[in-house]
Design an enzyme around this catalytic site. Structure first.
Site, mmCIF file in Angstrom:
data_model
loop_
_atom_site.group_PDB
_atom_site.id
_atom_site.type_symbol
_atom_site.label_atom_id
_atom_site.label_comp_id
_atom_site.label_asym_id
_atom_site.label_seq_id
_atom_site.Cartn_x
_atom_site.Cartn_y
_atom_site.Cartn_z
ATOM 1 N N ASN A 5 -5.124 3.018 -3.629
ATOM 2 C CA ASN A 5 -6.367 3.746 -3.934
ATOM 3 C C ASN A 5 -6.038 5.224 -4.014
ATOM 4 O O ASN A 5 -5.484 5.781 -3.066
ATOM 5 C CB ASN A 5 -7.401 3.555 -2.812
ATOM 6 C CG ASN A 5 -8.027 2.176 -2.791
ATOM 7 O OD1 ASN A 5 -7.845 1.382 -3.701
ATOM 8 N ND2 ASN A 5 -8.779 1.896 -1.738
ATOM 9 N N GLN A 6 -6.372 5.866 -5.119
ATOM 10 C CA GLN A 6 -6.114 7.305 -5.252
ATOM 11 C C GLN A 6 -7.374 8.016 -5.738
ATOM 12 O O GLN A 6 -7.435 8.532 -6.863
ATOM 13 C CB GLN A 6 -4.922 7.549 -6.191
ATOM 14 C CG GLN A 6 -3.593 7.075 -5.619
ATOM 15 C CD GLN A 6 -3.194 7.802 -4.332
ATOM 16 O OE1 GLN A 6 -3.511 8.978 -4.151
ATOM 17 N NE2 GLN A 6 -2.529 7.102 -3.413
ATOM 18 N N LYS B 140 -9.458 -0.980 -3.635
ATOM 19 C CA LYS B 140 -9.358 -1.903 -2.509
ATOM 20 C C LYS B 140 -10.531 -1.637 -1.554
ATOM 21 O O LYS B 140 -10.825 -0.474 -1.318
ATOM 22 C CB LYS B 140 -8.025 -1.706 -1.764
ATOM 23 C CG LYS B 140 -6.801 -2.062 -2.582
ATOM 24 C CD LYS B 140 -5.499 -1.779 -1.825
ATOM 25 C CE LYS B 140 -5.184 -0.312 -1.702
ATOM 26 N NZ LYS B 140 -3.891 -0.002 -1.052
ATOM 27 N N CYS C 199 -5.946 2.882 -8.261
ATOM 28 C CA CYS C 199 -7.366 3.038 -8.588
ATOM 29 C C CYS C 199 -7.704 4.514 -8.482
ATOM 30 O O CYS C 199 -7.563 5.099 -7.410
ATOM 31 C CB CYS C 199 -8.234 2.229 -7.622
ATOM 32 S SG CYS C 199 -9.971 2.717 -7.736
ATOM 33 N N CYS D 140 -11.519 -2.158 -8.998
ATOM 34 C CA CYS D 140 -10.095 -1.981 -8.662
ATOM 35 C C CYS D 140 -9.860 -1.277 -7.331
ATOM 36 O O CYS D 140 -8.764 -1.341 -6.789
ATOM 37 C CB CYS D 140 -9.352 -1.282 -9.796
ATOM 38 S SG CYS D 140 -10.039 0.266 -10.370
ATOM 39 N N ASP E 17 0.870 -1.165 0.000
ATOM 40 C CA ASP E 17 0.000 0.000 0.000
ATOM 41 C C ASP E 17 0.916 1.226 0.000
ATOM 42 O O ASP E 17 2.089 1.129 0.365
ATOM 43 C CB ASP E 17 -0.872 -0.035 1.261
ATOM 44 C CG ASP E 17 -1.571 1.273 1.507
ATOM 45 O OD1 ASP E 17 -2.219 1.779 0.572
ATOM 46 O OD2 ASP E 17 -1.460 1.800 2.639
ATOM 47 N N ARG E 18 0.410 2.383 -0.419
ATOM 48 C CA ARG E 18 1.269 3.575 -0.450
ATOM 49 C C ARG E 18 1.055 4.448 0.791
ATOM 50 O O ARG E 18 1.879 4.414 1.708
ATOM 51 C CB ARG E 18 0.991 4.383 -1.746
ATOM 52 C CG ARG E 18 2.095 5.354 -2.097
ATOM 53 C CD ARG E 18 1.679 6.353 -3.165
ATOM 54 N NE ARG E 18 0.919 7.452 -2.597
ATOM 55 C CZ ARG E 18 0.434 8.490 -3.280
ATOM 56 N NH1 ARG E 18 0.603 8.544 -4.588
ATOM 57 N NH2 ARG E 18 -0.218 9.455 -2.672
ATOM 58 N N ASP E 19 -0.066 5.171 0.847
ATOM 59 C CA ASP E 19 -0.284 6.150 1.931
ATOM 60 C C ASP E 19 -0.492 5.451 3.280
ATOM 61 O O ASP E 19 -1.364 4.596 3.414
ATOM 62 C CB ASP E 19 -1.490 7.034 1.600
ATOM 63 C CG ASP E 19 -1.320 7.759 0.265
ATOM 64 O OD1 ASP E 19 -0.161 8.016 -0.126
ATOM 65 O OD2 ASP E 19 -2.336 8.062 -0.380
#
Ligand code: MG
Length: 185
Positions: free
Chosen positions: A53-54, A103, A91, A101, A9-11
């Site tokens: 997720n963006q 999550k 996403c 897409c 995951d990123r953030d």
């Protein structure tokens, strides 16, 4: 077939999360030890792929071009620290867009699986949200690790309500990478 894959995951996992979204490179701050965690995974033969997720894109807070720019800079910094991110899947949709897409839907992991022929049963997802853990289960990943650098308290409670739990709860991504290296070498 690609084995030893770690989905990140990123953030809240690689960089500090923000309730106001990460809209540019200036707002992107690596969490302590996350650069070294990715370096350590890379040096131990793991392939790391970012799954994020963006919804800031659908909310018109950031353009696709600006998002790609952040990811280019992020990968550059990771690479100059000795780590490597193989790819970034995101996403851009809103929570109520009903896409496959965002999550906890498994769409992004399945996109990655198709592109790189990943053995999902040997892959591990690391994230700070219950969505990451549920996504890993939905996609058929072999493991799911939660990091405490984001909203883990709330996330663990939500998971427990669904009768689910991560395989390991790590202090941060570096702790998670140690666990992964020790248990999946
Ligand atoms: Mg997160």
């Amino acid at each position: 077939m690609l084995r030893k894959v770690v989905f990140l995951d990123r953030d809240g996992t690689i960089n500090k999360d923000s309730p106001n979204y990460i809209k540019n490179w200036e707002e992107f701050k690596f969490l302590p030890r996350s650069l070294n965690a990715i370096k350590q995974l890379t040096l131990n033969g793991f392939t790391t792929i970012v799954i994020t997720n963006q919804s800031a894109v659908a909310r018109m807070l950031i353009s696709l071009q600006e998002l790609e720019q952040i990811h280019t800079m992020m990968r550059k910094m990771i690479q100059s620290n000795g780590g490597k991110i193989k790819d970034v899947f995101y996403c851009p949709h809103m929570p109520d867009d009903d896409c496959d897409c965002r999550k906890p839907q498994p769409g992004l992991i399945h996109q990655a699986q198709k592109k790189y022929h990943i053995d999902l049963s040997a892959a591990i997802m690391v994230g700070d949200s219950d969505r990451d853990i549920v996504c890993a289960r939905n996609a058929g990943c072999g493991g799911a690790v939660m990091v405490k650098t984001g909203n883990s308290r709330k996330a663990q409670r939500r998971l427990a309500e669904k009768g689910s739990a991560p395989d390991f709860v790590a202090v941060d991504l570096y702790d998670a990478s140690n666990w992964i290296i020790n248990t999946h070498a």
